[in-house]
Motif scaffolding. Structure first.
Motif, PDB file in Angstrom:
ATOM      1  N   HIS A  66       0.857  -1.190  -0.014  1.00 16.08           N
ATOM      2  CA  HIS A  66       0.019   0.063   0.081  1.00 16.08           C
ATOM      3  C   HIS A  66       0.811   1.129   0.089  1.00 16.08           C
ATOM      4  CE1 HIS A  66      -4.129  -1.788   0.436  1.00 16.08           C
ATOM      5  NE2 HIS A  66      -3.366  -2.427   1.325  1.00 16.08           N
ATOM      6  N   LEU A  67       1.699   1.145   0.797  1.00 12.51           N
ATOM      7  CA  LEU A  67       2.870   2.501   1.084  1.00 12.51           C
ATOM      8  C   LEU A  67       3.594   2.639  -0.540  1.00 12.51           C
ATOM      9  CD1 LEU A  67       4.217   1.957   4.366  1.00 12.51           C
ATOM     10  CD2 LEU A  67       2.945   3.748   3.610  1.00 12.51           C
ATOM     11  N   SER A  68       3.852   1.559  -1.184  1.00 15.90           N
ATOM     12  CA  SER A  68       4.526   1.544  -2.568  1.00 15.90           C
ATOM     13  C   SER A  68       3.479   2.215  -3.430  1.00 15.90           C
ATOM     14  CB  SER A  68       4.988   0.203  -2.927  1.00 15.90           C
ATOM     15  OG  SER A  68       5.417   0.147  -4.342  1.00 15.90           O
ATOM     16  N   ILE A  69       2.298   1.852  -3.551  1.00 13.80           N
ATOM     17  CA  ILE A  69       1.427   2.438  -4.360  1.00 13.80           C
ATOM     18  C   ILE A  69       1.238   3.938  -3.896  1.00 13.80           C
ATOM     19  CG2 ILE A  69      -1.196   2.333  -5.019  1.00 13.80           C
ATOM     20  CD1 ILE A  69      -1.178  -0.521  -4.659  1.00 13.80           C
ATOM     21  N   LEU A  70       1.029   4.090  -2.804  1.00 16.36           N
ATOM     22  CA  LEU A  70       1.017   5.768  -2.434  1.00 16.36           C
ATOM     23  C   LEU A  70       2.225   6.434  -2.797  1.00 16.36           C
ATOM     24  CD1 LEU A  70      -0.868   5.334   1.074  1.00 16.36           C
ATOM     25  CD2 LEU A  70      -1.749   6.328  -0.957  1.00 16.36           C
ATOM     26  N   LYS A  71       3.272   5.821  -2.731  1.00 11.39           N
ATOM     27  CA  LYS A  71       4.526   6.574  -3.213  1.00 11.39           C
ATOM     28  C   LYS A  71       4.636   6.876  -4.902  1.00 11.39           C
ATOM     29  CE  LYS A  71       7.837   3.887  -1.416  1.00 11.39           C
ATOM     30  NZ  LYS A  71       9.038   3.506  -1.132  1.00 11.39           N
ATOM     31  N   GLN A  72       4.307   5.842  -5.558  1.00 12.45           N
ATOM     32  CA  GLN A  72       4.048   5.799  -6.978  1.00 12.45           C
ATOM     33  C   GLN A  72       3.136   6.808  -7.486  1.00 12.45           C
ATOM     34  OE1 GLN A  72       3.038   1.970  -8.461  1.00 12.45           O
ATOM     35  NE2 GLN A  72       4.940   1.029  -7.602  1.00 12.45           N
ATOM     36  N   ALA A  73       2.108   7.205  -6.633  1.00 12.63           N
ATOM     37  CA  ALA A  73       1.045   8.300  -6.956  1.00 12.63           C
ATOM     38  C   ALA A  73       1.510   9.400  -6.576  1.00 12.63           C
ATOM     39  CB  ALA A  73      -0.222   7.869  -6.117  1.00 12.63           C
ATOM     40  N   ASP A  74       2.581   9.654  -5.963  1.00 13.58           N
ATOM     41  CA  ASP A  74       3.243  11.012  -5.062  1.00 13.58           C
ATOM     42  C   ASP A  74       2.405  11.471  -3.982  1.00 13.58           C
ATOM     43  OD1 ASP A  74       5.757  11.029  -6.334  1.00 13.58           O
ATOM     44  OD2 ASP A  74       4.942  12.424  -8.047  1.00 13.58           O
TER      45      ASP A  74
END
Length: 87
Positions: A46-54
């Protein structure tokens, strides 16, 4: 910043709760995970997806990674929504 990525990231209730937690204070992955009944690898995804979305950023602090909210992206989303209703 891609609004599509941001909206896709925000579509999940777990990620929205992570955003809400980070609104209050910067947290490590372990501190975030304490608020959920899911595995730490799931939280990391989930954190990775949020980071990818900035929507969030990560910074190493010793052995921990501290996550913080990227308010600039959220302001852009808010502006886009207000622009829709303004016209």
């Amino acid at each position: 910043m891609s609004l599509n990525l941001a909206f896709k990231a925000l579509a999940d209730p777990t990620r929205r709760k992570i955003i809400t937690l980070l609104k209050e204070q910067d947290l490590s992955a372990g501190e975030i995970a304490q608020n959920f009944d899911i595995s730490k690898p799931s939280i990391s995804q989930h954190l990775s997806i949020l980071k990818q979305a900035d929507l969030i950023s990560a910074q190493r602090a010793g052995q921990k990674i501290i996550y913080s909210l990227n308010t600039t992206v959220l302001q852009e989303i808010t502006k886009w929504v207000f622009d829709i209703f303004e016209n």
